[in-house]
Scaffold this motif. Structure first.
Motif: not given
Length: 139
Positions: A111-124
């Motif tokens: 859909t192009g909807q933004v699902l999530h935003r986080e600082p780079l490296g936060q996912e790890a």
């Protein structure tokens, strides 16, 4: 009689083992990814190798990488060029992962909807925190 008891025990252990493997998924990750956010287009539950999974994700993507970049730029209020734009699979859904500056933005590839935003490296860090929480719960 003992034979049936052993067969019953073996069947029960096999079922428990199968359920444990099924819950872990093909990547060896227990449960949903952390953080968990839903996409709109689900990828098949069918077991596939990495190349087949990547192809399935590409087939399900309805927006282009450029459209994903535009969505991320709009969210971050910037026109900066992205460092990377990759199509990934999050919680069984194809997702564009756009890295601009020190931010990673997940955009639903359907859909192009933004699902999530986080600082780079936060996912790890989130994955490590989730693993540590599972380890502590198991003690």
């Amino acid at each position: 009689m003992r034979k049936w008891l052993w067969l019953g025990l073996l069947a029960a252990l096999s079922a428990v083992g199968y359920l444990a493997l099924a819950q872990r998924g093909s990547l060896g990750q227990a449960g949903p990814q952390n953080p968990s956010y839903p996409g709109t287009t689900a990828v098949s539950d069918e077991e596939m190798d990495e190349a087949a999974e990547a192809q399935a994700d590409r087939n399900l993507a309805r927006i282009t990488p450029d459209q994903a970049v535009q969505a991320a730029q709009q969210l971050l209020q910037t026109q900066a060029t992205p460092k990377t734009v990759t199509l990934g699979n999050e919680n069984g859904h194809p997702v564009w992962e756009v890295v601009i500056g020190n931010e990673e933005v997940k955009v639903d590839a359907g859909t192009g909807q933004v699902l999530h935003r986080e600082p780079l490296g936060q996912e790890a860090q989130n994955e490590e925190d989730g693993k540590n929480a599972e380890d502590e719960a198991g003690e």
